[in-house]
Scaffold this motif. Structure first.
Motif, PDB file in Angstrom:
ATOM      1  N   VAL A  83       0.842  -1.195   0.000  1.00  0.00           N
ATOM      2  CA  VAL A  83       0.000   0.000   0.000  1.00  0.00           C
ATOM      3  C   VAL A  83       0.881   1.251   0.000  1.00  0.00           C
ATOM      4  CG1 VAL A  83      -1.927   1.185   1.129  1.00  0.00           C
ATOM      5  CG2 VAL A  83      -1.617  -1.277   1.447  1.00  0.00           C
ATOM      6  N   ILE A  84       0.571   2.200  -0.885  1.00  0.00           N
ATOM      7  CA  ILE A  84       1.292   3.474  -0.915  1.00  0.00           C
ATOM      8  C   ILE A  84       0.289   4.607  -0.715  1.00  0.00           C
ATOM      9  CG2 ILE A  84       2.614   5.093  -2.331  1.00  0.00           C
ATOM     10  CD1 ILE A  84       3.955   2.799  -3.670  1.00  0.00           C
ATOM     11  N   CYS A  85       0.576   5.470   0.247  1.00  0.00           N
ATOM     12  CA  CYS A  85      -0.267   6.622   0.517  1.00  0.00           C
ATOM     13  C   CYS A  85       0.421   7.840  -0.101  1.00  0.00           C
ATOM     14  CB  CYS A  85      -0.399   6.772   2.040  1.00  0.00           C
ATOM     15  SG  CYS A  85      -1.353   8.187   2.545  1.00  0.00           S
ATOM     16  N   VAL A  86      -0.225   8.465  -1.079  1.00  0.00           N
ATOM     17  CA  VAL A  86       0.389   9.576  -1.813  1.00  0.00           C
ATOM     18  C   VAL A  86      -0.013  10.902  -1.169  1.00  0.00           C
ATOM     19  CG1 VAL A  86       0.525  10.753  -4.048  1.00  0.00           C
ATOM     20  CG2 VAL A  86       0.373   8.255  -3.953  1.00  0.00           C
ATOM     21  N   SER A 139      -0.426  -3.084  -4.466  1.00  0.00           N
ATOM     22  CA  SER A 139      -1.784  -3.447  -4.861  1.00  0.00           C
ATOM     23  C   SER A 139      -2.752  -2.280  -4.701  1.00  0.00           C
ATOM     24  CB  SER A 139      -2.277  -4.639  -4.030  1.00  0.00           C
ATOM     25  OG  SER A 139      -2.287  -4.289  -2.665  1.00  0.00           O
ATOM     26  N   GLU A 140      -2.431  -1.315  -3.807  1.00  0.00           N
ATOM     27  CA  GLU A 140      -3.339  -0.185  -3.618  1.00  0.00           C
ATOM     28  C   GLU A 140      -2.555   1.112  -3.464  1.00  0.00           C
ATOM     29  OE1 GLU A 140      -5.940  -0.453  -0.228  1.00  0.00           O
ATOM     30  OE2 GLU A 140      -6.782   1.544  -0.579  1.00  0.00           O
ATOM     31  N   VAL A 141      -3.051   2.165  -4.111  1.00  0.00           N
ATOM     32  CA  VAL A 141      -2.495   3.509  -3.926  1.00  0.00           C
ATOM     33  C   VAL A 141      -3.601   4.393  -3.371  1.00  0.00           C
ATOM     34  CG1 VAL A 141      -1.550   5.537  -5.088  1.00  0.00           C
ATOM     35  CG2 VAL A 141      -0.763   3.256  -5.740  1.00  0.00           C
ATOM     36  N   ILE A 142      -3.352   4.978  -2.197  1.00  0.00           N
ATOM     37  CA  ILE A 142      -4.337   5.864  -1.566  1.00  0.00           C
ATOM     38  C   ILE A 142      -3.986   7.300  -1.897  1.00  0.00           C
ATOM     39  CG2 ILE A 142      -5.367   6.595   0.632  1.00  0.00           C
ATOM     40  CD1 ILE A 142      -4.231   3.927   1.820  1.00  0.00           C
ATOM     41  N   THR A 154      -4.902  16.906  -8.654  1.00  0.00           N
ATOM     42  CA  THR A 154      -3.694  16.088  -8.627  1.00  0.00           C
ATOM     43  C   THR A 154      -4.047  14.620  -8.414  1.00  0.00           C
ATOM     44  OG1 THR A 154      -2.565  17.976  -7.642  1.00  0.00           O
ATOM     45  CG2 THR A 154      -1.410  15.876  -7.553  1.00  0.00           C
ATOM     46  N   ALA A 155      -4.988  14.365  -7.490  1.00  0.00           N
ATOM     47  CA  ALA A 155      -5.413  12.989  -7.209  1.00  0.00           C
ATOM     48  C   ALA A 155      -6.007  12.347  -8.467  1.00  0.00           C
ATOM     49  CB  ALA A 155      -6.436  12.982  -6.070  1.00  0.00           C
ATOM     50  N   LEU A 156      -6.853  13.119  -9.169  1.00  0.00           N
ATOM     51  CA  LEU A 156      -7.511  12.609 -10.375  1.00  0.00           C
ATOM     52  C   LEU A 156      -6.483  12.325 -11.474  1.00  0.00           C
ATOM     53  CD1 LEU A 156     -10.478  12.089 -11.135  1.00  0.00           C
ATOM     54  CD2 LEU A 156     -10.440  14.290 -12.353  1.00  0.00           C
ATOM     55  N   TYR A 157      -5.530  13.273 -11.630  1.00  0.00           N
ATOM     56  CA  TYR A 157      -4.501  13.124 -12.665  1.00  0.00           C
ATOM     57  C   TYR A 157      -3.699  11.848 -12.439  1.00  0.00           C
ATOM     58  CZ  TYR A 157      -0.375  14.159 -15.490  1.00  0.00           C
ATOM     59  OH  TYR A 157       0.645  14.084 -16.388  1.00  0.00           O
ATOM     60  N   ILE A 158      -3.284  11.624 -11.191  1.00  0.00           N
ATOM     61  CA  ILE A 158      -2.447  10.455 -10.891  1.00  0.00           C
ATOM     62  C   ILE A 158      -3.271   9.169 -10.969  1.00  0.00           C
ATOM     63  CG2 ILE A 158      -1.046   9.350  -9.088  1.00  0.00           C
ATOM     64  CD1 ILE A 158      -0.165  12.152  -8.224  1.00  0.00           C
ATOM     65  N   ALA A 159      -4.528   9.253 -10.492  1.00  0.00           N
ATOM     66  CA  ALA A 159      -5.396   8.071 -10.553  1.00  0.00           C
ATOM     67  C   ALA A 159      -5.545   7.590 -11.995  1.00  0.00           C
ATOM     68  CB  ALA A 159      -6.764   8.403  -9.957  1.00  0.00           C
TER      69      ALA A 159
END
Lengths: 200, 200
Positions: A83-86, A139-142, A154-159
């Motif tokens: 898990v990575i929290c951005v 497996s998951e990026v928050i 920024t969240a939308l762009y990276i998602a």
């Protein structure tokens, strides 16, 4: 300070005043305070300034500020590496660590997209995030950027960059702050709290 | 900052937090700001700290802070050497200089009498004031300490030492501040303003 003041004091006050949130009056008070400190403490302060600037760099993995090659969180074998929290900045890592509930890794962007201010995707550490995710352990990026225009963008762009890689991309929940008072909540927060309501 | 933070940053934040009026949260923000400054600016800041502490000393005459033996005010031949304005600290000299109306000299006490806090007369620069007055050029000493308990006590103490020398000792006038609103003035100020009323 007027020109009858000792020049080194005037210069020091100007340096303090150049810091964010410190006005000229406070800066003068701080300069006078430095005069009242003992010489060793002042030298330690000066050394701390230079050390912070010269010894601290970005972790090769998560980009958080650290004095090592790989930061203590990234090199901690107890951490969940899937898990990575951005987050926007190092301050946000501190905030999450304070919760003592999150056991995954982080990725520090060092800013948010803001094309008007010249902050384009190449100015952030997005390439490094894609490289990390590309290695396959994740497996998951928050997406834990602030719920602001820039944070959401920024969240939308990276998602959108991550989804084709077949990874779960999540966003922090928005709702009422715990201990908050309903009548003082703004409309958008209240709407989000209603929309994301849970079964009791 | 928690211990996952880079040590030099934690140390720098603690140094900032040790300054008066800067809390831990602001100190962290300042430490992060230092990271974003360029290396030369940080080194100049560090040098300014050390310079202020090591190059600035007390003027041999008035005790104000200066990088010379005798400060610019004391060495200015245009100044009226027969009047000395006695103040608590260097900040007060700056305040009087801003008025551009006072042309005499100063004497900086570097504190006010406060026996409860261990500030006895020998801790202040009173001996140096008596030595200056003893030389005989001085005709008036203006006690310009703050109108507080400590300020009044210090003024009274020094006045009693000076009067036997046959010198005029005066105190700043107390009254309504210019531009102030009468209904918001405290009772003591209003009483002083009434007591010291002038002919129009």
């Amino acid at each position: 300070m007027a020109d009858h003041n000792a020049l080194p004091l005037v210069i020091l006050a100007e340096k303090f005043a150049s810091l964010p949130g410190i006005g000229m009056k406070s800066a003068q008070r701080l300069a006078y305070h430095v005069m009242s400190m003992d010489t060793d403490s002042v030298k330690e302060f000066a050394q701390a300034l230079v050390d912070a600037k010269t010894k601290v760099k970005s972790c090769k993995c998560c980009q958080n500020l650290t004095e090592r090659e790989i930061c203590p969180i990234c090199s901690d074998s107890e951490r969940d590496r899937s898990v990575i929290c951005v987050v926007e900045g190092p301050k946000d890592v501190t905030a999450f660590e304070r919760t003592r509930e999150y056991n995954g890794l982080y990725h520090v962007l060092h800013g948010l997209l803001s094309p008007m201010d010249g902050v384009t995707p190449d100015k952030l550490r997005i390439r490094e995030l894609l490289a990390r995710v590309g290695k396959g352990d994740v497996s998951e990026v928050i997406m834990a950027t602030n719920p602001t225009v820039e944070g959401d963008a920024t969240a939308l762009y990276i998602a959108n960059l991550l989804k084709p890689l077949g990874i779960t991309v999540t966003r922090l929940a928005f709702g009422l702050p715990v201990g908050g008072i309903l009548e003082y909540a703004d409309e958008v927060t209240l709407f989000k709290a209603l929309e994301n309501r849970n079964n009791m």
